[in-house]
Design an enzyme around this catalytic site. Structure first.
Site, short mmCIF file in Angstrom:
data_model
loop_
_atom_site.label_atom_id
_atom_site.label_comp_id
_atom_site.label_asym_id
_atom_site.label_seq_id
_atom_site.Cartn_x
_atom_site.Cartn_y
_atom_site.Cartn_z
N GLY A 38 0.81 -1.20 0.00
CA GLY A 38 0.00 0.00 0.00
C GLY A 38 0.85 1.25 0.00
O GLY A 38 1.96 1.26 0.52
N SER A 39 0.32 2.33 -0.59
CA SER A 39 1.00 3.62 -0.48
C SER A 39 0.73 4.20 0.90
O SER A 39 -0.12 3.71 1.64
CB SER A 39 0.50 4.56 -1.57
OG SER A 39 0.88 4.09 -2.84
N GLY A 40 1.46 5.25 1.24
CA GLY A 40 1.31 5.85 2.56
C GLY A 40 2.43 5.46 3.52
O GLY A 40 2.45 5.90 4.66
N HIS A 41 3.36 4.60 3.03
CA HIS A 41 4.48 4.15 3.86
C HIS A 41 5.81 4.73 3.38
O HIS A 41 6.86 4.19 3.68
CB HIS A 41 4.57 2.63 3.86
CG HIS A 41 3.30 1.94 4.20
ND1 HIS A 41 2.63 2.22 5.37
CD2 HIS A 41 2.57 1.02 3.55
CE1 HIS A 41 1.53 1.48 5.40
NE2 HIS A 41 1.46 0.75 4.31
N LYS A 84 5.19 -8.29 2.56
CA LYS A 84 4.86 -8.11 3.97
C LYS A 84 3.65 -8.99 4.32
O LYS A 84 2.73 -9.14 3.52
CB LYS A 84 4.53 -6.64 4.27
CG LYS A 84 5.70 -5.72 3.97
CD LYS A 84 5.46 -4.29 4.40
CE LYS A 84 4.33 -3.59 3.69
NZ LYS A 84 4.41 -3.62 2.21
N ASP A 135 -1.66 -8.30 0.73
CA ASP A 135 -0.38 -8.38 0.03
C ASP A 135 -0.07 -9.82 -0.34
O ASP A 135 0.35 -10.12 -1.46
CB ASP A 135 0.74 -7.82 0.92
CG ASP A 135 0.60 -6.33 1.14
OD1 ASP A 135 1.21 -5.56 0.39
OD2 ASP A 135 -0.16 -5.93 2.05
N HIS A 194 -0.60 0.57 9.11
CA HIS A 194 -1.74 0.97 8.29
C HIS A 194 -2.72 1.84 9.04
O HIS A 194 -3.89 1.88 8.73
CB HIS A 194 -2.48 -0.25 7.76
CG HIS A 194 -1.66 -1.05 6.82
ND1 HIS A 194 -0.77 -1.98 7.25
CD2 HIS A 194 -1.58 -1.03 5.47
CE1 HIS A 194 -0.17 -2.51 6.19
NE2 HIS A 194 -0.64 -1.96 5.12
#
Lengths: 217, 330
Positions: free
Chosen positions: B53-56, B104, B109, B218
């Site tokens: 996911g994006s945001g990391h 991960k 995922d 998350h």
């Protein structure tokens, strides 16, 4: 139930998911990562586009296309779970141009098996299985009793809705919510909730098609 | 909540366009949502591909480059990417020696990477996966989806990337990745929730004097909530959880990671306490990272990752790396 019926179902799913996306995301924020509504909305919007560009000839090819679209658009866990389930349902329906209640029931059971196999979840784990499994049971019983499709699908939708509500008291054992342990208790599972919405859409389409003057399912 | 965005719908695409403009060493395919080394695949080299996911940020796209990843597949915010992205990345970066997926341990995922691995295998491309599951906050039992993959992902990507650069075969690189994972543990603490652009409001409520212990990445709540304590006490909680699971001694690598909204001065306060804790345990901190390496949007908080090093892993860690977010020795 013909291709147009299943197209109407997916169209209704897209409408309901879009309408309920914030509700689903809010449920997900409590025990997950706050994206379920937006993800499914993106997926069903993709299905709308895919169906506008292609016109599958059979219910089976329609559901398979919808499933592939969900896998390609959604991501997360719900993309592979819903997408593979729809794809396997489509395969189960084969090349038939119309589908009876018994075939639809068999296909939904195939969808349930797919979700179980991929996600490894059983009833009571606080996942979409908790809505899908009782719906399949109710549907199978209705087939055995020989009730009309709209009545059978109403029972399935009710069972899914009750199943989704029953997840409130459960402790999650699969998916993101499982990391919360006992703190997941007291929240309705977003996946079970979206499954209930999708089955309610199936009922609503069946009921409206059964109304006088409409093409029967 | 204020965000520097154009539109919540286009955040990921707009950020990828920015990465492309900022880093000529990357080739960014905004339409297919993949970030690749501009130099392309190297014949005979295993392609190391990750995603999530994006945001990391800077995970994962910030680690694409020499000595680390060949490609990254960013999903929507906190949502795993879709199989098409990994398939495309694998096809484009395959140098004939196979593809390693660094995954991960989150259900989404895992499922999407499995589907991509199947699709690549159908094309005759050899694929192996390393599953990262270093988060000791998760009780490893049949009642959960297993431990989450968090900070150790950065270490696995760096070390497998370094080994891939030497021309090592796929099986050896995968085994080494698993070894790094097995030697690493992480624990995270949040001082605030984060705000996703789509939701526009905090993912959970946290009182002004409360912290969440054992968070993932998350924005999801942790396992327990407690009163805010001095950094020393919060570090003790995190390090005790790690040490209970993997007794800390010998040479260790320490990463004190910010969750996105914590200033470096606080991360250094944390690092001092982590270093003191490890000294008391008799462990030697031989390698360290302090900063934002695997974040959770604008969340305040930190995670600690500890990896027990040996000589070989230390050499691989020290090997040159040249990516937007990690760079040394070259």
């Amino acid at each position: 139930m013909d291709t147009r019926f299943f197209a109407a179902w997916l169209e209704e799913c897209a409408r309901v998911v879009h309408e309920q996306r914030e509700y689903l995301t809010r449920l997900d924020a409590a025990i997950g990562d706050a994206d379920h509504g937006n993800n499914l909305d993106r997926g069903f919007t993709g299905i709308r586009q895919a169906l506008a560009e292609n016109a599958p000839k059979t219910p089976g090819s329609l559901l398979a296309l919808a499933g592939t679209t969900l896998v390609r658009k959604v991501g997360g866990a719900s993309g592979p779970l819903y997408g593979s389930a729809l794809r396997q349902m489509g395969k189960a329906l084969g090349d038939a141009e119309t589908v009876g209640l018994a075939e639809l029931t068999g296909a939904l059971e195939t969808g349930l098996q797919t979700v179980r196999r991929l996600g490894g979840a059983e009833v009571g784990d606080k996942t979409m299985v908790d809505a899908l499994a009782p719906a399949c049971v109710a549907l199978r019983r209705a087939v055995e009793e020989g009730v009309k499709p709209q009545e059978a699908l109403s029972r399935a939708a009710d069972a899914a809705d009750k199943g989704a509500k029953d997840t409130v008291s459960m402790q999650a054992r699969k998916g993101r919510a499982s990391y919360l342990g006992p703190r997941s208790i007291g929240h309705q599972d977003p996946g079970a909730t979206s499954t209930a919405l999708i089955l309610a859409a199936l009922r609503d389409v069946a009921v409206s098609w059964a109304e006088p003057g409409a093409a029967g399912p | 909540m204020k965000k520097l965005i154009n539109d919540a719908e286009s955040v990921v695409a707009d950020a990828l366009a920015g990465m492309a403009a900022a880093h000529p060493s990357l080739r960014v395919d905004v339409r297919n949502r993949i970030v690749l080394r501009a130099s392309g695949p190297r014949p005979g080299k295993v392609a190391v591909v990750s995603g999530g996911g994006s945001g990391h940020e800077p995970l994962h796209a910030g680690y694409v480059g020499y000595g680390m990843l060949d490609a990254a597949c960013p999903g929507e915010i906190f949502t795993s990417p879709v199989p098409d992205q990994m398939l495309e990345a694998g096809q484009r970066m395959h140098g004939g020696a196979g593809v390693l997926f660094v995954v991960k341990n989150y259900t989404g995922d895992v499922l999407n990477f499995e589907m991509a691995a199947e699709a690549l295998a159908e094309e005759g491309i050899e694929v192996a996966s390393v599953l990262v599951n270093d988060d000791v906050a998760v009780q490893d039992s049949v009642y959960t989806a297993g431990r989450r993959g968090t900070g150790a992902t950065v270490l696995v990507e760096k070390i497998t990337g370094a080994l891939a650069e030497t021309g090592a075969p796929l099986a050896e690189i995968a085994l080494t990745g698993e070894e790094v994972n097995a030697r690493s543990r992480s624990f995270g603490i949040a001082l605030t929730p984060c705000v996703t652009p789509a939701a526009g409001e905090p993912t959970f409520e946290l009182g002004p004097n409360e912290v969440e212990l054992g968070i993932g990445i998350h924005g999801e709540p942790g396992r327990t909530r407690t009163a805010l304590e001095p950094a020393r006490e919060l570090v003790r909680i995190a390090m005790d959880a790690i040490n209970d699971d993997l007794p800390l001694s010998g040479d260790v690598l320490v990463m004190v990671n910010g969750m996105g909204g914590t200033p470096l001065i606080e991360l250094y306060v944390v690092f001092a306490e982590v270093a003191a804790y490890l000294r008391r345990k008799g462990a030697n901190v031989t390698r360290r990272l302090v900063g934002n390496y695997i974040t959770s949007l604008d969340m305040q908080g930190f995670s600690v990752t500890v990896c027990r090093l040996d000589e070989r892993l230390t050499l691989l860690w020290d090997a040159p790396v040249e990516t937007p977010a990690l760079r040394w020795g070259r």
